[in-house]
Design a protein around this motif. Sequence first.
Motif, PDB file in Angstrom:
ATOM      1  N   ALA A 227       0.813  -1.214   0.000  1.00 61.84           N
ATOM      2  CA  ALA A 227       0.000   0.000   0.000  1.00 61.84           C
ATOM      3  C   ALA A 227       0.847   1.265   0.000  1.00 61.84           C
ATOM      4  N   ARG A 228       2.044   1.213   0.635  1.00 59.49           N
ATOM      5  CA  ARG A 228       2.897   2.403   0.705  1.00 59.49           C
ATOM      6  C   ARG A 228       3.366   2.852  -0.674  1.00 59.49           C
ATOM      7  N   LEU A 229       3.331   1.949  -1.638  1.00 55.50           N
ATOM      8  CA  LEU A 229       3.720   2.294  -3.004  1.00 55.50           C
ATOM      9  C   LEU A 229       2.897   3.460  -3.536  1.00 55.50           C
ATOM     10  N   PHE A 230       1.646   3.596  -3.064  1.00 57.12           N
ATOM     11  CA  PHE A 230       0.739   4.595  -3.615  1.00 57.12           C
ATOM     12  C   PHE A 230       0.727   5.905  -2.833  1.00 57.12           C
ATOM     13  N   GLN A 231       1.490   5.980  -1.757  1.00 56.75           N
ATOM     14  CA  GLN A 231       1.518   7.218  -0.974  1.00 56.75           C
ATOM     15  C   GLN A 231       1.978   8.427  -1.797  1.00 56.75           C
ATOM     16  N   PRO A 232       3.025   8.304  -2.621  1.00 58.68           N
ATOM     17  CA  PRO A 232       3.426   9.463  -3.444  1.00 58.68           C
ATOM     18  C   PRO A 232       2.344   9.895  -4.435  1.00 58.68           C
ATOM     19  N   ASP A 233       1.477   8.956  -4.847  1.00 59.71           N
ATOM     20  CA  ASP A 233       0.403   9.291  -5.779  1.00 59.71           C
ATOM     21  C   ASP A 233      -0.593  10.248  -5.127  1.00 59.71           C
ATOM     22  N   VAL A 234      -0.971   9.927  -3.876  1.00 61.44           N
ATOM     23  CA  VAL A 234      -1.907  10.785  -3.147  1.00 61.44           C
ATOM     24  C   VAL A 234      -1.268  12.142  -2.859  1.00 61.44           C
ATOM     25  N   GLU A 235      -0.009  12.137  -2.474  1.00 62.08           N
ATOM     26  CA  GLU A 235       0.702  13.389  -2.203  1.00 62.08           C
ATOM     27  C   GLU A 235       0.742  14.275  -3.440  1.00 62.08           C
ATOM     28  N   ALA A 236       1.009  13.682  -4.601  1.00 58.80           N
ATOM     29  CA  ALA A 236       1.055  14.457  -5.849  1.00 58.80           C
ATOM     30  C   ALA A 236      -0.304  15.073  -6.162  1.00 58.80           C
ATOM     31  N   ALA A 237      -1.374  14.322  -5.917  1.00 56.80           N
ATOM     32  CA  ALA A 237      -2.722  14.834  -6.190  1.00 56.80           C
ATOM     33  C   ALA A 237      -3.066  15.991  -5.258  1.00 56.80           C
ATOM     34  N   LEU A 238      -2.728  15.863  -3.981  1.00 60.02           N
ATOM     35  CA  LEU A 238      -3.003  16.938  -3.030  1.00 60.02           C
ATOM     36  C   LEU A 238      -2.183  18.188  -3.350  1.00 60.02           C
ATOM     37  N   ASN A 239      -0.933  17.995  -3.750  1.00 65.41           N
ATOM     38  CA  ASN A 239      -0.105  19.146  -4.138  1.00 65.41           C
ATOM     39  C   ASN A 239      -0.673  19.849  -5.364  1.00 65.41           C
ATOM     40  N   TRP A 240      -1.210  19.066  -6.290  1.00 70.38           N
ATOM     41  CA  TRP A 240      -1.811  19.647  -7.492  1.00 70.38           C
ATOM     42  C   TRP A 240      -3.018  20.500  -7.116  1.00 70.38           C
ATOM     43  N   LEU A 241      -3.873  19.986  -6.227  1.00 73.60           N
ATOM     44  CA  LEU A 241      -5.034  20.753  -5.773  1.00 73.60           C
ATOM     45  C   LEU A 241      -4.593  22.014  -5.023  1.00 73.60           C
ATOM     46  N   LYS A 242      -3.532  21.882  -4.244  1.00 74.59           N
ATOM     47  CA  LYS A 242      -3.020  23.016  -3.464  1.00 74.59           C
ATOM     48  C   LYS A 242      -2.583  24.154  -4.373  1.00 74.59           C
ATOM     49  N   GLY A 243      -2.137  23.830  -5.574  1.00 76.64           N
ATOM     50  CA  GLY A 243      -1.657  24.846  -6.505  1.00 76.64           C
ATOM     51  C   GLY A 243      -2.727  25.464  -7.382  1.00 76.64           C
ATOM     52  N   ARG A 244      -3.991  25.037  -7.221  1.00 76.47           N
ATOM     53  CA  ARG A 244      -5.071  25.569  -8.047  1.00 76.47           C
ATOM     54  C   ARG A 244      -5.584  26.897  -7.493  1.00 76.47           C
ATOM     55  N   ASP A 245      -5.736  27.875  -8.381  1.00 73.00           N
ATOM     56  CA  ASP A 245      -6.265  29.170  -7.976  1.00 73.00           C
ATOM     57  C   ASP A 245      -7.770  29.127  -7.715  1.00 73.00           C
ATOM     58  N   ASP A 246      -8.465  28.111  -8.288  1.00 73.46           N
ATOM     59  CA  ASP A 246      -9.923  28.043  -8.148  1.00 73.46           C
ATOM     60  C   ASP A 246     -10.370  27.072  -7.051  1.00 73.46           C
ATOM     61  N   VAL A 247      -9.438  26.562  -6.227  1.00 71.45           N
ATOM     62  CA  VAL A 247      -9.762  25.625  -5.156  1.00 71.45           C
ATOM     63  C   VAL A 247      -9.542  26.278  -3.805  1.00 71.45           C
ATOM     64  N   ASP A 248     -10.513  26.131  -2.929  1.00 73.54           N
ATOM     65  CA  ASP A 248     -10.381  26.582  -1.549  1.00 73.54           C
ATOM     66  C   ASP A 248      -9.586  25.519  -0.794  1.00 73.54           C
ATOM     67  N   THR A 249      -8.311  25.779  -0.544  1.00 74.87           N
ATOM     68  CA  THR A 249      -7.434  24.767   0.044  1.00 74.87           C
ATOM     69  C   THR A 249      -7.740  24.477   1.512  1.00 74.87           C
ATOM     70  N   SER A 250      -8.662  25.227   2.091  1.00 76.16           N
ATOM     71  CA  SER A 250      -9.106  24.910   3.447  1.00 76.16           C
ATOM     72  C   SER A 250     -10.310  23.977   3.430  1.00 76.16           C
ATOM     73  N   ARG A 251     -10.760  23.610   2.215  1.00 75.72           N
ATOM     74  CA  ARG A 251     -11.948  22.749   2.081  1.00 75.72           C
ATOM     75  C   ARG A 251     -11.666  21.649   1.064  1.00 75.72           C
ATOM     76  N   ILE A 252     -10.749  20.753   1.414  1.00 79.00           N
ATOM     77  CA  ILE A 252     -10.415  19.615   0.560  1.00 79.00           C
ATOM     78  C   ILE A 252     -10.781  18.325   1.291  1.00 79.00           C
ATOM     79  N   ALA A 253     -11.509  17.452   0.605  1.00 75.26           N
ATOM     80  CA  ALA A 253     -11.886  16.149   1.148  1.00 75.26           C
ATOM     81  C   ALA A 253     -11.312  15.051   0.270  1.00 75.26           C
ATOM     82  N   VAL A 254     -11.074  13.893   0.872  1.00 75.79           N
ATOM     83  CA  VAL A 254     -10.604  12.723   0.128  1.00 75.79           C
ATOM     84  C   VAL A 254     -11.632  11.612   0.289  1.00 75.79           C
ATOM     85  N   LEU A 255     -12.078  11.063  -0.827  1.00 79.66           N
ATOM     86  CA  LEU A 255     -13.053   9.977  -0.845  1.00 79.66           C
ATOM     87  C   LEU A 255     -12.399   8.762  -1.488  1.00 79.66           C
TER      88      LEU A 255
END
Length: 362
Positions: A227-255
């Motif tokens: 399972a640890r193999l996929f940890q960098p995948d989730v990190e990359a996705a969260l970093n991508w969202l963090k860099g979006r100008d149209d995303v409220d970075t205080s309101r991010i959920a993971v499903l």
Amino acid sequence: MPEKLAQGRVSIGCGNGRSLRMGAVVLLASLCLLPAGNSKEREPKTKSIRGHVTDRKKSVSGAKVFIKNLKRNTTTVVLTDETGIYSIYGLELEPDYEVHAEHKGLASETRTVSKFLKRYDNVVNLELLSADSVKDQRRRGSTTEENVELTTSDGIRLQATWHPAGQPQEEKKAAAVLLIHDVGEESQVWQGFVESSLFRRNYAILSLELRSHGSSRMEVSASDENARLFQPDVEAALNWLKGRDDVDTSRIAVLGSGLGGSLAFWASGKYELVRSAVVLSGRLGSAEQLKSGVSNFQPHSILYLDGNSGAEGLTVLQQFEKWTGFPVRIQQFQSSDSRGAHLLLDSPEAAKAVLDWLENNL
């Protein structure tokens, strides 16, 4: 193109001398299809597709459901029964299938059951619309869906699908939901829930394709054991969202679903960026592996859901609950045998529980 027409009520053998009428098959399909024990020789050699056809107001009896085998270019047609339920069994495992419904001038969108989804029992619910409504949905989808590429810290290129919020409010950024599929699946498994629920609630949505899955292809062994193999995948996705100008970075959920659910649990405990999470049929083994070694691990604000997984499944939910800080909620839906992302399509109550949780905690 050949068509085979089948009535809604048939007898299906379970391979053990029993037969079931259609109504019982819908509820007990997994008993016939899932292998006994761990013997690979007992694994099913075929798959099934079943679901519910509606017209936004009620179930539709007598609707034609078209199941197209894309490898052989053949189509089988089945009719829904008096409750709007259809099902087909004995399908080949390898081909992709396209599924859509028609009834009295109405038609549904075409849904795909991918060969990469390693499931023997596939739930595909369909909604009948007018021709203009279907065209509007397709046109809307083409303008609000974008394929993006992410790069992980270990240099792996991942594919993802980005759905910007449909109606961004003036001078406000949108809340975002990151979707993580189960091992052996692909991001397409979320499509029905995105179109019918998340997108209509005006969330921005990033549907991630984990490495070795779907379009994010690479030669690795993908399983719960690594399972640890996929940890960098989730990190990359969260970093991508963090860099979006149209995303409220205080309101991010993971499903997440299955292994993806365990990753959602881990992300909640590791990243302050994750405000809330939903875990569908999470797995304790992979969750324990993921959280070990994480300093100051504090998962919180998580909804845990599962289908009819019995006492063992309830024990899993209760253990996740013990690990999680307030707010936390667990719920097991006894009315549905579906699990993971499929639960959201099979159980309107489960889908509503997710939407209510996001509304109140995101």
